[in-house]
Design a protein around this motif. Structure first.
Motif, PDB file in Angstrom:
ATOM      1  N   ALA A 110       1.337  -0.646   0.150  1.00  0.00           N
ATOM      2  CA  ALA A 110      -0.303   0.138  -0.089  1.00  0.00           C
ATOM      3  C   ALA A 110       0.412   1.588   0.326  1.00  0.00           C
ATOM      4  O   ALA A 110       0.413   2.458  -0.884  1.00  0.00           O
ATOM      5  CB  ALA A 110      -0.842  -0.174   1.174  1.00  0.00           C
ATOM      6  N   GLU A 111       2.108   1.145   0.598  1.00  0.00           N
ATOM      7  CA  GLU A 111       3.060   2.250   0.805  1.00  0.00           C
ATOM      8  C   GLU A 111       3.573   2.817  -0.949  1.00  0.00           C
ATOM      9  O   GLU A 111       3.529   3.894  -0.857  1.00  0.00           O
ATOM     10  CB  GLU A 111       3.913   2.079   1.884  1.00  0.00           C
ATOM     11  N   THR A 113       1.944   1.592  -3.225  1.00  0.00           N
ATOM     12  CA  THR A 113       1.402   2.587  -4.482  1.00  0.00           C
ATOM     13  C   THR A 113       0.878   3.577  -4.237  1.00  0.00           C
ATOM     14  O   THR A 113       0.766   4.366  -5.382  1.00  0.00           O
ATOM     15  CB  THR A 113      -0.327   1.177  -4.123  1.00  0.00           C
ATOM     16  N   GLY A 114       0.883   4.311  -2.897  1.00  0.00           N
ATOM     17  CA  GLY A 114       0.929   5.341  -2.847  1.00  0.00           C
ATOM     18  C   GLY A 114       1.881   6.160  -3.051  1.00  0.00           C
ATOM     19  O   GLY A 114       1.935   7.242  -3.563  1.00  0.00           O
ATOM     20  N   ARG A 115       3.086   5.708  -3.263  1.00  0.00           N
ATOM     21  CA  ARG A 115       4.149   7.021  -3.092  1.00  0.00           C
ATOM     22  C   ARG A 115       4.127   6.482  -5.306  1.00  0.00           C
ATOM     23  O   ARG A 115       4.629   7.966  -5.818  1.00  0.00           O
ATOM     24  CB  ARG A 115       5.272   5.767  -2.734  1.00  0.00           C
ATOM     25  N   ALA A 117       1.302   6.294  -7.036  1.00  0.00           N
ATOM     26  CA  ALA A 117       0.176   7.400  -7.304  1.00  0.00           C
ATOM     27  C   ALA A 117       0.733   8.710  -7.058  1.00  0.00           C
ATOM     28  O   ALA A 117       0.232   9.589  -7.684  1.00  0.00           O
ATOM     29  CB  ALA A 117      -0.358   7.227  -6.508  1.00  0.00           C
ATOM     30  N   ALA A 118       1.137   9.201  -6.203  1.00  0.00           N
ATOM     31  CA  ALA A 118       1.882  10.782  -6.215  1.00  0.00           C
ATOM     32  C   ALA A 118       2.778  10.951  -7.402  1.00  0.00           C
ATOM     33  O   ALA A 118       3.017  12.489  -8.337  1.00  0.00           O
ATOM     34  CB  ALA A 118       2.489  10.707  -4.588  1.00  0.00           C
ATOM     35  N   ARG A 121       0.680  11.457 -10.063  1.00  0.00           N
ATOM     36  CA  ARG A 121      -0.020  13.026 -10.186  1.00  0.00           C
ATOM     37  C   ARG A 121       1.021  14.253 -10.685  1.00  0.00           C
ATOM     38  O   ARG A 121       0.986  14.979 -10.942  1.00  0.00           O
ATOM     39  CB  ARG A 121      -0.335  13.081  -8.810  1.00  0.00           C
TER      40      ARG A 121
END
Length: 125
Positions: A110-111, A113-115, A117-118, A121
């Motif tokens: 999840a970490e 994936t979050g990085r 996605a950031a 963006r």
């Protein structure tokens, strides 16, 4: 799971041999209008016979080696008692392989994936 697969394999082998005993002769006799079809059917039945003879000891070995314990809990009961209660409700619908991921690995995924996605963006803006 392996016990059930082995049991199903033995049932399939038994059905095949019962069909060979009672119905295969009529099946091959019906194909004698064309010698190619009859020869092909005889060859395929011979191959299936050999495969079933090789598959039989494997199924028996799996039945013996993976015999479920008589007084044990079912797999779903064991999983529900062993699983921590802090898991989100959405994981109940996931495949068993995904549910087996340790919490530490799931958090790391999840970490990441979050990085990612950031990063996307930032690149998109």
């Amino acid at each position: 799971m392996l016990f059930r697969r082995a049991r199903s394999g033995l049932v399939l082998i038994a059905v095949f041999w019962l069909w060979m005993l009672f119905g295969a002769a009529d099946f091959v006799a019906a194909l004698f209008g064309s010698p190619i079809h009859a020869a092909l059917a005889v060859c395929l039945l011979g191959a299936l016979t050999l495969v079933s003879l090789l598959f039989l000891p494997i199924c028996v070995a799996y039945l013996v080696l993976h015999k479920p314990q008589a007084g044990s809990q079912t797999a779903s009961q064991a999983r529900s008692t062993a699983a921590p209660q802090s898991r989100p409700a959405q994981e109940d619908g996931l495949a068993p392989v995904i549910r087996m991921i340790p919490g530490r690995a799931a958090a790391r995924g999840a970490e990441l994936t979050g990085r990612a996605a950031a990063k996307w963006r930032d690149l998109a803006s």
